[in-house]
Design an enzyme around this catalytic site. Structure first.
Site, PDB file in Angstrom:
ATOM      1  N   HIS A  13       3.642  -2.298   3.162  1.00 60.90           N
ATOM      2  CA  HIS A  13       3.643  -0.937   2.633  1.00 60.90           C
ATOM      3  C   HIS A  13       4.956  -0.659   1.919  1.00 60.90           C
ATOM      4  CE1 HIS A  13       0.587  -0.839   5.812  1.00 60.90           C
ATOM      5  NE2 HIS A  13       0.042   0.172   5.153  1.00 60.90           N
ATOM      6  N   HIS A  19      -5.103   9.326  -0.172  1.00 62.81           N
ATOM      7  CA  HIS A  19      -5.094   8.492   1.033  1.00 62.81           C
ATOM      8  C   HIS A  19      -6.062   9.026   2.080  1.00 62.81           C
ATOM      9  CE1 HIS A  19      -3.521   5.948   4.341  1.00 62.81           C
ATOM     10  NE2 HIS A  19      -3.154   5.155   3.339  1.00 62.81           N
ATOM     11  N   HIS A  61      -6.006   2.767  -4.307  1.00 60.57           N
ATOM     12  CA  HIS A  61      -5.949   3.028  -2.861  1.00 60.57           C
ATOM     13  C   HIS A  61      -6.311   4.484  -2.561  1.00 60.57           C
ATOM     14  CE1 HIS A  61      -4.977   1.955   1.196  1.00 60.57           C
ATOM     15  NE2 HIS A  61      -3.882   2.693   1.296  1.00 60.57           N
ATOM     16  N   ASP A  72       0.819  -1.214   0.000  1.00 61.97           N
ATOM     17  CA  ASP A  72       0.000   0.000   0.000  1.00 61.97           C
ATOM     18  C   ASP A  72       0.855   1.268   0.000  1.00 61.97           C
ATOM     19  OD1 ASP A  72      -2.076  -1.757   0.209  1.00 61.97           O
ATOM     20  OD2 ASP A  72      -2.935  -0.897   2.026  1.00 61.97           O
ATOM     21  N   ASP A  73       0.222   2.357  -0.425  1.00 60.60           N
ATOM     22  CA  ASP A  73       0.686   3.747  -0.239  1.00 60.60           C
ATOM     23  C   ASP A  73       1.758   4.203  -1.217  1.00 60.60           C
ATOM     24  OD1 ASP A  73      -1.045   3.606   1.844  1.00 60.60           O
ATOM     25  OD2 ASP A  73       0.445   3.841   3.435  1.00 60.60           O
TER      26      ASP A  73
END
Length: 533
Positions: free
Chosen positions: A501, A414, A410, A359-360
């Site tokens: 991540h 965020h 995603h 993620d991210d």
């Protein structure tokens, strides 16, 4: 004349020299509260004082040897002069300027004469060049009068003088008009005043005159009277109530006019609206009968894709700021909500298969190092990317997809998506899908894992499956690499989705944890495949 009709009155007019008083007029229309006008600040129509604060509809002030008396007169007219859907009020302002003392010096007399000539007073043959007083009438528009009732004051335009001794026969605010020609032609909403000037102020017989003006950007400006006369026979553009269903509709909207569409949608049903126009300045607004605004006209957006938050009637307004008629095409689709699937696409149903997800990212340093480690062990993964990070790394999506990985959504910034408005949800998710490109996976991982039934339905309506995880490595805590690696290894069960991540901070410990965990898992016979592929 088209429009609301020219309001006329029988006025008791007294003309003494150049003094005019207009009284006893009865104009129909939704009258605003009188005190809102009677205590407003208005332009006097003279250079000094330019503005005065009325008290009970009147102001008297003396400056430089000249006394100026300003009075708010009738008749009045009501209508939407600026195309905002709120009634405005046109009114007359009488200004009388006179010498405070007949023995005033010549400069005061010259100033009074200049004031007279500045506002259109004509001297009749043989008239004195320094009259003891001058009185004239001008017209102003009070904008959104009734909206100022809650403690505010109405906004007042500049003054347009009619001339001294003016006899007003009619005053009207005429809505936008569309001429029935091909292509259609339109005029903006306009103010029309019919009046005559007295014989004493003219060199010929009195005749009917007309002042025509339009309101643009809060400024009242004169129009060519010939243009106004030309469209007198045209039909006024009135709001048209149309029924909207799935399909395509075309139309023309004039300056200051609005086309209304209504439709009923059940809660949770999908709504897709797209408008295109041949002219700039077209505005689209969408709201429910309960006042819920799904798309504000001021936003400049021309499309809405989302779900109906409540079962009710909805109204779509198409309006225009362009003085030329604007043709538009409206495409609409209303449909039942798509079924929410609990199954994650591509998830293994058996065998020794793990699904690594990150993620991210993408991150300028850590993502590429993770991709190198994955390639080293022939592991494929799913990257749930933040949209704003994609646009700063052109070409990254194509390289990652070419390596056999999957890139999925995603959100764009965020942001927590559960509980946000439909417009915010569509913006966060839609912009990310566009940033990824046509090969974006049909999955959404909500930031922070914040998910509810509404979010799942919204995602489903966009064709996306909501994907969370089975194993949280807690690498976001930046724990030692050995502890992160242990959680990956301990979570090795067929089909499990592992959360890690590659962005959002220092991910060097995640990189090291992969170097520890992957060779051990490969040695145990595990393989790594992406989900949502």
């Amino acid at each position: 004349m088209a429009g609301t009709g020219l309001r006329r009155c029988s006025a008791t007019l007294a003309i003494v020299a150049t003094l005019v008083a207009v009284t006893a007029c009865d104009f129909s229309g939704p009258a605003p509260r009188a005190e809102l006008l009677a205590n407003a600040t208005v332009p006097t129509g003279v250079v000094s004082p330019h503005l005065v604060r009325l008290h009970h509809g009147r102001d008297i002030a003396t400056s430089k040897g000249i006394t100026t008396e300003t009075t708010l007169l009738h008749p009045r007219a009501h209508g939407d002069a600026d195309g905002d859907g709120v009634s405005d009020t046109a009114a007359l302002v009488q200004t009388r300027a006179r010498l405070a003392d007949s023995r005033q010096p010549s400069q005061a007399r010259h100033a009074l004469r200049d004031t007279s000539q500045h506002n259109g007073q004509r001297e009749s043959p043989g008239a004195p060049t320094s009259a003891p007083s001058v009185t004239f009438v001008s017209v102003v528009i009070f904008r959104n009068v009734n909206g100022a009732a809650n403690g505010g004051t109405p906004t007042v335009t500049n003054a347009l003088p009619l001339g001294p001794g003016a006899r007003v026969h009619g005053i009207d605010i005429v809505p936008a008009e569309l001429r029935r020609h091909s292509p259609p032609r339109a005029t903006p909403a306009r103010l029309v005043v019919d009046y005559t000037l007295p014989e004493a102020a003219l060199t010929q017989q009195p005749h009917r005159q007309r002042l025509t003006a339009k309101l643009t950007g809060g400024v009242l400006a004169l129009m060519d009277n010939a243009v106004a006369t030309e469209v007198d026979t045209a039909a006024a553009v009135k709001p048209t109530q149309l029924t909207l269903a799935s399909g395509t509709d075309t139309g023309v909207v004039a300056y200051g006019a609005t086309q209304h569409y209504e439709f009923t949608v059940n809660a949770g049903h999908r709504v897709a609206l797209d408008a295109t126009s041949s002219q700039p300045g077209v505005r689209i607004g969408l709201q429910g009968a309960d006042g819920t605004v799904l798309m504000a006209a001021e936003s400049g957006e021309h499309s809405f894709h989302g779900t109906a938050p409540k079962s009710q009637r909805y109204r779509l307004d198409v309006s225009s700021d362009n003085e030329r008629p604007a043709r538009y095409t409206l495409k609409a689709m209303m449909a039942k909500p798509r079924p929410v699937s609990a199954a994650v696409p591509g998830r293994a149903g058996g065998g020794k298969v793990l699904h690594l997800t990150f993620d991210d990212g993408p991150h300028i340093h850590f993502t590429d190092r993770i991709l190198e480690i994955l390639a080293k062990y022939s592991a494929k993964a799913t990257f749930f990317v933040v949209g704003k990070n994609i646009v700063t790394r052109p070409g990254w999506v194509e390289r990652t997809l070419a390596a056999g990985h999957v890139v999925s959504n995603h959100s764009y910034t965020h942001r927590k998506l559960a509980g946000v408005s439909q417009q915010t949800f569509d913006d966060e998710v839609g912009r990310t899908q566009l940033a990824i490109g046509p090969r974006a996976a049909a999955c959404l991982r909500p930031p922070y894992g914040a998910v509810d039934a509404q979010l799942r339905q919204r995602a489903a309506n966009l064709g996306l499956t909501t994907v969370l995880w089975d194993v949280d490595t807690r690498d976001w805590r930046r724990e030692p690499p050995e502890e992160i690696a242990k959680r990956i290894i301990d979570g090795a069960q067929s089909g499990n989705i592992v959360l890690m991540h590659d962005g959002g901070g220092d991910r060097s410990n995640t990189v090291q944890a992969l170097e520890i965990a992957l060779p051990k898992l490969v040695g145990q016979g595990w393989s790594f495949a992406p989900v949502c592929g």
